[in-house]
Design a protein around this motif. Structure first.
Motif, PDB file in Angstrom:
ATOM      1  N   ARG A 119      65.227  20.008  19.455  1.00  0.00           N
ATOM      2  CA  ARG A 119      66.514  19.360  19.765  1.00  0.00           C
ATOM      3  C   ARG A 119      67.541  20.457  20.011  1.00  0.00           C
ATOM      4  O   ARG A 119      67.768  21.313  19.154  1.00  0.00           O
ATOM      5  N   LEU A 120      68.151  20.443  21.191  1.00  0.00           N
ATOM      6  CA  LEU A 120      69.167  21.423  21.561  1.00  0.00           C
ATOM      7  C   LEU A 120      70.521  20.747  21.648  1.00  0.00           C
ATOM      8  O   LEU A 120      70.622  19.606  22.089  1.00  0.00           O
ATOM      9  N   TYR A 121      71.545  21.462  21.249  1.00  0.00           N
ATOM     10  CA  TYR A 121      72.918  20.977  21.363  1.00  0.00           C
ATOM     11  C   TYR A 121      73.616  21.824  22.418  1.00  0.00           C
ATOM     12  O   TYR A 121      73.919  22.986  22.193  1.00  0.00           O
ATOM     13  N   GLU A 122      73.841  21.225  23.570  1.00  0.00           N
ATOM     14  CA  GLU A 122      74.409  21.940  24.710  1.00  0.00           C
ATOM     15  C   GLU A 122      75.917  21.787  24.745  1.00  0.00           C
ATOM     16  O   GLU A 122      76.516  21.145  23.880  1.00  0.00           O
ATOM     17  N   LYS A 123      76.529  22.351  25.781  1.00  0.00           N
ATOM     18  CA  LYS A 123      77.977  22.251  25.965  1.00  0.00           C
ATOM     19  C   LYS A 123      78.378  20.785  26.085  1.00  0.00           C
ATOM     20  O   LYS A 123      77.599  19.954  26.544  1.00  0.00           O
ATOM     21  N   GLY A 124      79.612  20.503  25.713  1.00  0.00           N
ATOM     22  CA  GLY A 124      80.120  19.138  25.816  1.00  0.00           C
ATOM     23  C   GLY A 124      79.478  18.186  24.837  1.00  0.00           C
ATOM     24  O   GLY A 124      79.392  16.993  25.086  1.00  0.00           O
ATOM     25  N   GLU A 125      78.984  18.705  23.715  1.00  0.00           N
ATOM     26  CA  GLU A 125      78.358  17.911  22.658  1.00  0.00           C
ATOM     27  C   GLU A 125      77.176  17.085  23.161  1.00  0.00           C
ATOM     28  O   GLU A 125      76.898  15.997  22.668  1.00  0.00           O
ATOM     29  N   LYS A 126      76.482  17.612  24.170  1.00  0.00           N
ATOM     30  CA  LYS A 126      75.306  16.925  24.690  1.00  0.00           C
ATOM     31  C   LYS A 126      74.100  17.331  23.870  1.00  0.00           C
ATOM     32  O   LYS A 126      73.889  18.498  23.584  1.00  0.00           O
ATOM     33  N   ARG A 127      73.307  16.346  23.490  1.00  0.00           N
ATOM     34  CA  ARG A 127      72.091  16.587  22.720  1.00  0.00           C
ATOM     35  C   ARG A 127      70.905  16.410  23.652  1.00  0.00           C
ATOM     36  O   ARG A 127      70.819  15.423  24.382  1.00  0.00           O
ATOM     37  N   HIS A 128      70.000  17.383  23.636  1.00  0.00           N
ATOM     38  CA  HIS A 128      68.856  17.370  24.543  1.00  0.00           C
ATOM     39  C   HIS A 128      67.593  17.565  23.721  1.00  0.00           C
ATOM     40  O   HIS A 128      67.463  18.564  23.017  1.00  0.00           O
ATOM     41  N   GLU A 129      66.675  16.616  23.786  1.00  0.00           N
ATOM     42  CA  GLU A 129      65.419  16.705  23.048  1.00  0.00           C
ATOM     43  C   GLU A 129      64.272  16.835  24.027  1.00  0.00           C
ATOM     44  O   GLU A 129      64.246  16.145  25.049  1.00  0.00           O
ATOM     45  N   MET A 130      63.334  17.743  23.711  1.00  0.00           N
ATOM     46  CA  MET A 130      62.201  17.949  24.610  1.00  0.00           C
ATOM     47  C   MET A 130      60.979  18.386  23.817  1.00  0.00           C
ATOM     48  O   MET A 130      61.107  18.982  22.748  1.00  0.00           O
ATOM     49  N   PRO A 131      59.797  18.092  24.354  1.00  0.00           N
ATOM     50  CA  PRO A 131      58.593  18.568  23.679  1.00  0.00           C
ATOM     51  C   PRO A 131      58.444  20.073  23.845  1.00  0.00           C
ATOM     52  O   PRO A 131      58.863  20.647  24.847  1.00  0.00           O
ATOM     53  N   CYS A 132      57.866  20.709  22.840  1.00  0.00           N
ATOM     54  CA  CYS A 132      57.672  22.165  22.868  1.00  0.00           C
ATOM     55  C   CYS A 132      56.410  22.525  23.639  1.00  0.00           C
ATOM     56  O   CYS A 132      55.393  21.841  23.523  1.00  0.00           O
ATOM     57  N   HIS A 133      56.476  23.613  24.348  1.00  0.00           N
ATOM     58  CA  HIS A 133      55.283  24.225  24.926  1.00  0.00           C
ATOM     59  C   HIS A 133      54.428  24.692  23.751  1.00  0.00           C
ATOM     60  O   HIS A 133      54.957  25.060  22.696  1.00  0.00           O
ATOM     61  N   HIS A 134      53.110  24.695  23.918  1.00  0.00           N
ATOM     62  CA  HIS A 134      52.245  25.048  22.784  1.00  0.00           C
ATOM     63  C   HIS A 134      52.494  26.469  22.281  1.00  0.00           C
ATOM     64  O   HIS A 134      52.386  26.731  21.081  1.00  0.00           O
ATOM     65  N   ASN A 135      52.858  27.410  23.163  1.00  0.00           N
ATOM     66  CA  ASN A 135      53.173  28.764  22.696  1.00  0.00           C
ATOM     67  C   ASN A 135      54.472  28.775  21.884  1.00  0.00           C
ATOM     68  O   ASN A 135      54.560  29.436  20.853  1.00  0.00           O
ATOM     69  N   LEU A 136      55.470  28.047  22.360  1.00  0.00           N
ATOM     70  CA  LEU A 136      56.743  27.966  21.642  1.00  0.00           C
ATOM     71  C   LEU A 136      56.541  27.321  20.281  1.00  0.00           C
ATOM     72  O   LEU A 136      57.127  27.763  19.284  1.00  0.00           O
ATOM     73  N   ASP A 137      55.704  26.303  20.217  1.00  0.00           N
ATOM     74  CA  ASP A 137      55.379  25.649  18.947  1.00  0.00           C
ATOM     75  C   ASP A 137      54.828  26.682  17.960  1.00  0.00           C
ATOM     76  O   ASP A 137      55.267  26.765  16.810  1.00  0.00           O
ATOM     77  N   GLU A 138      53.912  27.504  18.422  1.00  0.00           N
ATOM     78  CA  GLU A 138      53.323  28.541  17.575  1.00  0.00           C
ATOM     79  C   GLU A 138      54.380  29.562  17.133  1.00  0.00           C
ATOM     80  O   GLU A 138      54.444  29.930  15.958  1.00  0.00           O
ATOM     81  N   TYR A 139      55.235  30.006  18.064  1.00  0.00           N
ATOM     82  CA  TYR A 139      56.258  31.004  17.746  1.00  0.00           C
ATOM     83  C   TYR A 139      57.248  30.479  16.713  1.00  0.00           C
ATOM     84  O   TYR A 139      57.598  31.173  15.757  1.00  0.00           O
ATOM     85  N   LEU A 140      57.721  29.246  16.909  1.00  0.00           N
ATOM     86  CA  LEU A 140      58.715  28.673  16.001  1.00  0.00           C
ATOM     87  C   LEU A 140      58.142  28.479  14.601  1.00  0.00           C
ATOM     88  O   LEU A 140      58.782  28.826  13.610  1.00  0.00           O
ATOM     89  N   HIS A 141      56.938  27.920  14.517  1.00  0.00           N
ATOM     90  CA  HIS A 141      56.360  27.672  13.199  1.00  0.00           C
ATOM     91  C   HIS A 141      55.994  28.976  12.487  1.00  0.00           C
ATOM     92  O   HIS A 141      56.133  29.066  11.269  1.00  0.00           O
ATOM     93  N   ALA A 142      55.549  29.975  13.225  1.00  0.00           N
ATOM     94  CA  ALA A 142      55.251  31.267  12.603  1.00  0.00           C
ATOM     95  C   ALA A 142      56.523  31.862  12.004  1.00  0.00           C
ATOM     96  O   ALA A 142      56.499  32.399  10.883  1.00  0.00           O
ATOM     97  N   TYR A 143      57.642  31.762  12.720  1.00  0.00           N
ATOM     98  CA  TYR A 143      58.898  32.303  12.204  1.00  0.00           C
ATOM     99  C   TYR A 143      59.426  31.473  11.031  1.00  0.00           C
ATOM    100  O   TYR A 143      59.816  32.023   9.998  1.00  0.00           O
ATOM    101  N   ILE A 144      59.448  30.163  11.164  1.00  0.00           N
ATOM    102  CA  ILE A 144      59.984  29.297  10.098  1.00  0.00           C
ATOM    103  C   ILE A 144      59.166  29.464   8.820  1.00  0.00           C
ATOM    104  O   ILE A 144      59.719  29.570   7.726  1.00  0.00           O
ATOM    105  N   ASN A 145      57.843  29.520   8.948  1.00  0.00           N
ATOM    106  CA  ASN A 145      56.997  29.713   7.771  1.00  0.00           C
ATOM    107  C   ASN A 145      57.138  31.124   7.213  1.00  0.00           C
ATOM    108  O   ASN A 145      57.176  31.314   5.998  1.00  0.00           O
ATOM    109  N   GLY A 146      57.222  32.120   8.079  1.00  0.00           N
ATOM    110  CA  GLY A 146      57.362  33.506   7.633  1.00  0.00           C
ATOM    111  C   GLY A 146      58.687  33.763   6.940  1.00  0.00           C
ATOM    112  O   GLY A 146      58.762  34.523   5.978  1.00  0.00           O
TER     113      GLY A 146
END
Length: 171
Positions: A119-146
């Motif tokens: 979930r991204l919060y863009e300019k003008g208080e716009k909220r944008h939700e999108m599915p993660c690419h499988h590599n991004l999923d791995e990167y985010l979870h590795a960082y959050i868990n680490g």
């Protein structure tokens, strides 16, 4: 007439966007003088600037192989490396602005069905939700868990998560 002549002279040595910017500044100056009751009317309001339209932006975009080389070059043996890879990966895979990427909280990375979403919060208080690419999923979870980010309202990309315990500010 003087403003139009000035714009014509500028047009001979500057590009169209620069001339339009100069004309806008002159118009704003005269608008300010009209509001302040120094002048009765804006003499620059009827002056037309040069026509200019942009068909293709100038913002450089990384090619797929350049993005892959950048992400692969990050040393992920440290928490800083995991953070940097997750942050850069977020911007590469979602085309998010830096400001939107830095506002990501732990709760903004979530699983819906069997897929991780962001979930991204863009300019003008716009909220944008999108599915993660499988590599991004791995990167985010590795960082959050680490980084052991467990609090849902915590920002993901802040320096306090990666400062060593012995870090002290010299006084």
């Amino acid at each position: 007439m003087h403003v139009a002549a000035y714009i014509e002279i500028l047009w001979q040595r500057l590009s169209a966007p620069s001339v339009k910017q100069h004309l806008a500044a002159i118009r704003m100056l005269f608008d300010w003088l009209v509001v302040g009751q120094v002048l009765a009317t804006n003499p620059a309001s009827s002056v037309r600037g040069p026509k200019h339209s942009v068909r293709k932006g100038k913002t450089p975009v990384l090619a797929a192989d350049e993005a892959r080389a950048l992400l692969d070059s990050i040393d992920t043996s440290t928490l800083v490396g995991l953070r940097d890879r997750a942050l850069i990966g977020l911007m590469v895979y979602t085309f998010a602005r830096v400001g939107a990427a830095l506002q990501i909280k732990v709760e903004d990375v979530y699983v819906q069905g069997r897929r991780t979403w962001i979930r991204l919060y863009e300019k003008g208080e716009k909220r944008h939700e999108m599915p993660c690419h499988h590599n991004l999923d791995e990167y985010l979870h590795a960082y959050i868990n680490g980084a052991k980010l467990t609090e849902a309202r915590a920002f993901c990309f802040v320096l306090r998560h990666v400062a060593p315990a012995s870090f002290q500010i010299a006084r």
